[in-house]
Motif scaffolding. Structure first.
Motif, PDB file in Angstrom:
ATOM      1  N   ALA A 148     -27.771  23.328  21.799  1.00 29.84           N
ATOM      2  CA  ALA A 148     -27.021  23.943  22.899  1.00 29.84           C
ATOM      3  C   ALA A 148     -25.854  23.060  23.332  1.00 29.84           C
ATOM      4  O   ALA A 148     -24.772  23.558  23.656  1.00 29.84           O
ATOM      5  CB  ALA A 148     -27.948  24.238  24.073  1.00 29.84           C
ATOM      6  N   VAL A 149     -26.060  21.750  23.330  1.00 30.97           N
ATOM      7  CA  VAL A 149     -24.983  20.827  23.688  1.00 30.97           C
ATOM      8  C   VAL A 149     -23.836  20.978  22.691  1.00 30.97           C
ATOM      9  O   VAL A 149     -22.663  21.053  23.073  1.00 30.97           O
ATOM     10  CB  VAL A 149     -25.488  19.371  23.761  1.00 30.97           C
ATOM     11  CG1 VAL A 149     -24.331  18.398  23.899  1.00 30.97           C
ATOM     12  CG2 VAL A 149     -26.467  19.206  24.916  1.00 30.97           C
ATOM     13  N   LEU A 150     -24.157  21.049  21.403  1.00 32.18           N
ATOM     14  CA  LEU A 150     -23.120  21.264  20.396  1.00 32.18           C
ATOM     15  C   LEU A 150     -22.461  22.626  20.577  1.00 32.18           C
ATOM     16  O   LEU A 150     -21.238  22.759  20.479  1.00 32.18           O
ATOM     17  CB  LEU A 150     -23.707  21.169  18.984  1.00 32.18           C
ATOM     18  CG  LEU A 150     -24.079  19.777  18.495  1.00 32.18           C
ATOM     19  CD1 LEU A 150     -24.757  19.853  17.141  1.00 32.18           C
ATOM     20  CD2 LEU A 150     -22.855  18.890  18.428  1.00 32.18           C
ATOM     21  N   ALA A 151     -23.254  23.641  20.846  1.00 32.25           N
ATOM     22  CA  ALA A 151     -22.730  24.995  21.028  1.00 32.25           C
ATOM     23  C   ALA A 151     -21.786  25.068  22.226  1.00 32.25           C
ATOM     24  O   ALA A 151     -20.819  25.838  22.215  1.00 32.25           O
ATOM     25  CB  ALA A 151     -23.879  25.990  21.196  1.00 32.25           C
ATOM     26  N   LEU A 154     -28.588  28.924  29.746  1.00 33.99           N
ATOM     27  CA  LEU A 154     -27.234  29.117  30.255  1.00 33.99           C
ATOM     28  C   LEU A 154     -26.231  29.167  29.104  1.00 33.99           C
ATOM     29  O   LEU A 154     -25.326  30.012  29.106  1.00 33.99           O
ATOM     30  CB  LEU A 154     -26.866  28.006  31.250  1.00 33.99           C
ATOM     31  CG  LEU A 154     -25.477  28.095  31.870  1.00 33.99           C
ATOM     32  CD1 LEU A 154     -25.239  29.449  32.552  1.00 33.99           C
ATOM     33  CD2 LEU A 154     -25.265  26.957  32.865  1.00 33.99           C
ATOM     34  N   ILE A 155     -26.377  28.309  28.119  1.00 30.03           N
ATOM     35  CA  ILE A 155     -25.463  28.326  26.966  1.00 30.03           C
ATOM     36  C   ILE A 155     -25.557  29.664  26.238  1.00 30.03           C
ATOM     37  O   ILE A 155     -24.539  30.232  25.832  1.00 30.03           O
ATOM     38  CB  ILE A 155     -25.747  27.145  26.005  1.00 30.03           C
ATOM     39  CG1 ILE A 155     -25.296  25.824  26.632  1.00 30.03           C
ATOM     40  CG2 ILE A 155     -25.071  27.351  24.647  1.00 30.03           C
ATOM     41  CD1 ILE A 155     -23.807  25.709  26.904  1.00 30.03           C
ATOM     42  N   TYR A 173     -18.363  32.858  20.774  1.00 33.44           N
ATOM     43  CA  TYR A 173     -18.829  31.609  20.179  1.00 33.44           C
ATOM     44  C   TYR A 173     -18.409  31.600  18.720  1.00 33.44           C
ATOM     45  O   TYR A 173     -18.484  32.621  18.037  1.00 33.44           O
ATOM     46  CB  TYR A 173     -20.353  31.558  20.319  1.00 33.44           C
ATOM     47  CG  TYR A 173     -21.027  30.447  19.555  1.00 33.44           C
ATOM     48  CD1 TYR A 173     -20.988  29.144  20.020  1.00 33.44           C
ATOM     49  CD2 TYR A 173     -21.723  30.706  18.372  1.00 33.44           C
ATOM     50  CE1 TYR A 173     -21.615  28.125  19.322  1.00 33.44           C
ATOM     51  CE2 TYR A 173     -22.351  29.696  17.683  1.00 33.44           C
ATOM     52  CZ  TYR A 173     -22.297  28.402  18.155  1.00 33.44           C
ATOM     53  OH  TYR A 173     -22.909  27.399  17.485  1.00 33.44           O
ATOM     54  N   ASP A 174     -17.948  30.460  18.245  1.00 39.21           N
ATOM     55  CA  ASP A 174     -17.560  30.314  16.843  1.00 39.21           C
ATOM     56  C   ASP A 174     -18.219  29.058  16.282  1.00 39.21           C
ATOM     57  O   ASP A 174     -17.831  27.946  16.629  1.00 39.21           O
ATOM     58  CB  ASP A 174     -16.037  30.223  16.717  1.00 39.21           C
ATOM     59  CG  ASP A 174     -15.565  30.086  15.274  1.00 39.21           C
ATOM     60  OD1 ASP A 174     -16.409  30.030  14.355  1.00 39.21           O
ATOM     61  OD2 ASP A 174     -14.337  30.037  15.074  1.00 39.21           O
ATOM     62  N   GLU A 220     -13.796  23.725  15.682  1.00 41.05           N
ATOM     63  CA  GLU A 220     -13.787  22.274  15.843  1.00 41.05           C
ATOM     64  C   GLU A 220     -13.810  21.964  17.335  1.00 41.05           C
ATOM     65  O   GLU A 220     -12.953  22.452  18.074  1.00 41.05           O
ATOM     66  CB  GLU A 220     -12.517  21.676  15.213  1.00 41.05           C
ATOM     67  CG  GLU A 220     -12.540  21.650  13.705  1.00 41.05           C
ATOM     68  CD  GLU A 220     -13.607  20.718  13.151  1.00 41.05           C
ATOM     69  OE1 GLU A 220     -13.773  19.606  13.679  1.00 41.05           O
ATOM     70  OE2 GLU A 220     -14.295  21.128  12.202  1.00 41.05           O
ATOM     71  N   PRO A 221     -14.789  21.185  17.782  1.00 38.33           N
ATOM     72  CA  PRO A 221     -14.832  20.845  19.213  1.00 38.33           C
ATOM     73  C   PRO A 221     -13.545  20.137  19.643  1.00 38.33           C
ATOM     74  O   PRO A 221     -12.999  19.322  18.895  1.00 38.33           O
ATOM     75  CB  PRO A 221     -16.024  19.905  19.331  1.00 38.33           C
ATOM     76  CG  PRO A 221     -16.840  20.171  18.114  1.00 38.33           C
ATOM     77  CD  PRO A 221     -15.881  20.595  17.046  1.00 38.33           C
TER      78      PRO A 221
END
Length: 106
Positions: free
Chosen positions: A12-15, A84-85, A94-95, A99-100
């Motif tokens: 989720a943190v990455l998402a 929440l995410i 969402y993709d 790239e963050p």
């Protein structure tokens, strides 16, 4: 006190960095507070209080304080963060391949 992060929380943190639009300020504050409570780095009691004119810091601190006052455990904070995410992914798109964005670089 180190908190074990669940694979779902880590994902989720990455998402959160791959949403197609920026969440609202209130949503960002909620994410921040849940993340801080979930990781306990540092714990709320050890966290420095923001300065008098650090308004952004005060909003973040108070959001985290609300989670602490609601007695949300680190484990529950991780679950709430994941939920929440998922809502934000549905709301903003969402993709997986995005790239963050680099934060804090010029």
């Amino acid at each position: 006190m180190a908190v074990t992060k669940t694979p779902e929380f880590e994902a989720a943190v990455l998402a959160s960095k791959k949403l197609l639009a920026k969440p609202s300020d209130d949503e960002l504050l909620e994410l921040y507070a849940l993340f801080k409570q979930a990781t306990q780095e540092p714990s709320f009691e050890e966290a420095p209080k923001p300065g008098t004119f650090d308004f952004k810091g005060k909003y973040k601190y108070n959001a985290w304080k609300k989670v602490v006052d609601d007695e949300v455990s680190p484990e529950d904070a991780q679950k709430h963060y994941v939920e929440l995410i998922e809502k934000l992914k549905a709301k903003y798109g969402y993709d997986e391949n995005k790239e963050p964005e680099q934060v804090g670089t010029s």
